[in-house]
Design a protein around this motif. Sequence first.
Motif, short mmCIF file in Angstrom:
data_model
loop_
_atom_site.label_atom_id
_atom_site.label_comp_id
_atom_site.label_asym_id
_atom_site.label_seq_id
_atom_site.Cartn_x
_atom_site.Cartn_y
_atom_site.Cartn_z
N GLY A 130 8.72 3.97 10.63
CA GLY A 130 9.43 3.41 9.91
C GLY A 130 9.15 3.22 8.22
N VAL A 131 8.13 3.88 7.80
CA VAL A 131 7.72 4.22 6.38
C VAL A 131 8.39 5.30 5.87
N ALA A 132 9.25 5.02 4.75
CA ALA A 132 9.74 5.95 3.91
C ALA A 132 8.96 6.74 2.84
N THR A 133 8.97 7.97 2.64
CA THR A 133 8.01 8.47 1.79
C THR A 133 8.64 9.80 1.00
N ASN A 134 10.09 10.11 1.30
CA ASN A 134 10.78 10.96 0.63
C ASN A 134 10.90 10.96 -1.08
N TYR A 135 10.87 9.60 -1.37
CA TYR A 135 10.92 9.26 -2.88
C TYR A 135 9.51 9.58 -3.47
N LEU A 136 8.54 9.35 -2.64
CA LEU A 136 6.99 9.66 -3.22
C LEU A 136 6.77 11.20 -3.22
N ILE A 137 7.54 11.96 -2.34
CA ILE A 137 7.28 13.18 -2.29
C ILE A 137 8.16 13.98 -3.49
N ARG A 138 9.22 13.38 -4.02
CA ARG A 138 9.67 13.91 -5.09
C ARG A 138 8.76 13.36 -6.52
N LEU B 268 0.74 -1.30 -0.03
CA LEU B 268 0.09 0.06 0.08
C LEU B 268 0.95 1.14 0.09
N GLU B 269 1.71 1.34 -1.04
CA GLU B 269 2.70 2.43 -1.17
C GLU B 269 1.99 3.64 -0.92
N HIS B 270 1.05 3.92 -1.47
CA HIS B 270 0.53 5.37 -1.53
C HIS B 270 -1.15 5.23 -1.51
N PRO B 271 -1.76 6.36 -0.93
CA PRO B 271 -3.18 6.45 -0.93
C PRO B 271 -3.56 6.40 -2.38
N PRO B 272 -5.23 6.25 -2.82
CA PRO B 272 -5.64 6.27 -4.20
C PRO B 272 -4.89 7.20 -5.03
N GLY B 273 -4.96 6.96 -6.38
CA GLY B 273 -4.54 7.79 -7.39
C GLY B 273 -5.63 8.73 -8.08
N PHE B 274 -6.83 8.17 -7.89
CA PHE B 274 -7.91 9.11 -8.60
C PHE B 274 -9.17 8.82 -7.39
N ALA B 275 -10.04 10.02 -7.77
CA ALA B 275 -11.36 9.92 -7.12
C ALA B 275 -12.32 10.39 -7.93
N PHE B 276 -13.28 9.30 -8.61
CA PHE B 276 -14.30 10.10 -9.44
C PHE B 276 -15.81 9.90 -8.80
N THR B 277 -16.76 10.38 -9.64
CA THR B 277 -18.21 10.23 -9.05
C THR B 277 -18.58 9.27 -10.12
N VAL B 278 -19.60 8.68 -9.51
CA VAL B 278 -20.56 7.59 -10.39
C VAL B 278 -20.82 8.22 -11.76
N ALA B 279 -21.41 9.35 -11.72
CA ALA B 279 -21.88 10.19 -12.80
C ALA B 279 -20.95 10.37 -13.79
N GLU B 280 -19.61 10.57 -13.65
CA GLU B 280 -18.43 10.69 -14.49
C GLU B 280 -18.19 9.54 -15.23
N ALA B 281 -18.17 8.09 -14.44
CA ALA B 281 -18.12 7.17 -15.07
C ALA B 281 -19.24 6.84 -15.90
N ASP B 282 -20.40 6.94 -15.60
CA ASP B 282 -21.59 6.47 -16.46
C ASP B 282 -21.56 7.46 -17.77
N GLU B 283 -21.26 8.83 -17.71
CA GLU B 283 -21.17 9.58 -18.63
C GLU B 283 -20.02 9.56 -19.68
N ARG B 284 -19.11 8.45 -19.40
CA ARG B 284 -18.07 8.18 -20.24
C ARG B 284 -16.99 9.29 -20.39
N LEU B 285 -16.85 9.77 -18.97
CA LEU B 285 -16.08 10.96 -19.06
C LEU B 285 -14.44 10.58 -18.25
N VAL B 286 -14.46 9.17 -17.65
CA VAL B 286 -13.12 8.69 -17.36
C VAL B 286 -12.32 8.02 -18.57
N SER B 287 -11.15 8.56 -18.80
CA SER B 287 -10.37 8.02 -19.90
C SER B 287 -10.55 6.55 -20.13
N ALA B 288 -11.08 6.50 -21.61
CA ALA B 288 -11.16 4.93 -21.74
C ALA B 288 -9.86 3.88 -21.65
#
Length: 372
Positions: free
Chosen positions: A292-300, A85-105
Amino acid sequence: MVMVEAPPLYPGLGALYERELDAYGVGAVMLTHKWQPADLRAPHSDIDVRVLLPQAPTDWEEWNHRLAAAHTSAVGRKVSHRRLLEHPPGFAFTVAEADERLVSAPELATWSLISGSARDFQRWKSRAQMAPWCEVDERFYLGILQGRLGGRYQLAADSIDNVLEDITAYRRHCVAWHYLAPCWFAAAALATRTRCPGKTAALTQWRPDGLDGYAELFLGHAEDRPDAPPRSPRHLLRTAHVALEAAMRRVPDANRPAGQGEGHARTDWVMAAGMLRVRVARWLYYLDPPPGVATNYLIRREAKELRAAAQVLNVLAAGGAASPQQLAARMATLIPTGPTTAGTLRATLALWHRQKSTVQDFLSLTPADAHP
């Protein structure tokens, strides 16, 4: 005593993550992860989550604090989660955005379901696979190649800070699965003008004459097969360079569709917003990780994604004075475009808090209103 078999690693991890998000009130109605189950190679692959919400929260900043707390709790469950679980989620969308085909195919075509409506998910996946090929696809796959080819991929940049097991095996995994396989995946899509669901599928299905041996070699390393010839990571990297040079000769010059219609601009808007919606959670986690978790590389690493988002917003804002364009322009000024450090993230968190109404308005703009 009845012995209960442990669940498979990644499905079990997804179920744990769903419980943590529920416990902290994140309000997701669906969770997905990028790539197919066959593409997740234990113990080296992390899980890259996407969150689907019923509607935009009334306070994105507060929602991000809950998301960061949930992620921190999940990572703290096991020491192996530092990598998985290196990092928190990469995207958040609404159901409407997925329904309306606005999430990149091409993005959606890589998703696998963690939790939520399988029926809705399969409908979205099917539509993503069947949609006409367009400029969004060209940019998506070319972006993968342009970020790695020509010496841009650096093995040393694949940090081992949170890796607990065989470091040499992990470095071989990085060459095979962070460099060769994504490029092969993108090359296969561009050569066939089809949206490939994942890395394993690309290496299995796209094998032009003379490339079978390379595909088998890197599948073997990705799967850590006992019969895979032992190679040092550097030797494998040199072989990957040769393999990709040969593969790229099979990819015709991209014939980009002329112009960018409103539908593409709306997709660009939603993808930029989807990525920016989870940034605060990432920054909070990176600045205050579990012990104990390293995150400097994630910040970069944040610098690359933030620059890309700012570029998209500046394009969307150009050439007009409509309200959404003005909003995109204001949001673009709030995104740092230089190198990212802990200080950069702290300053941006403070800036976004001061400009909370602009951030909230941008992240919550509905697809029907996004007409830049």
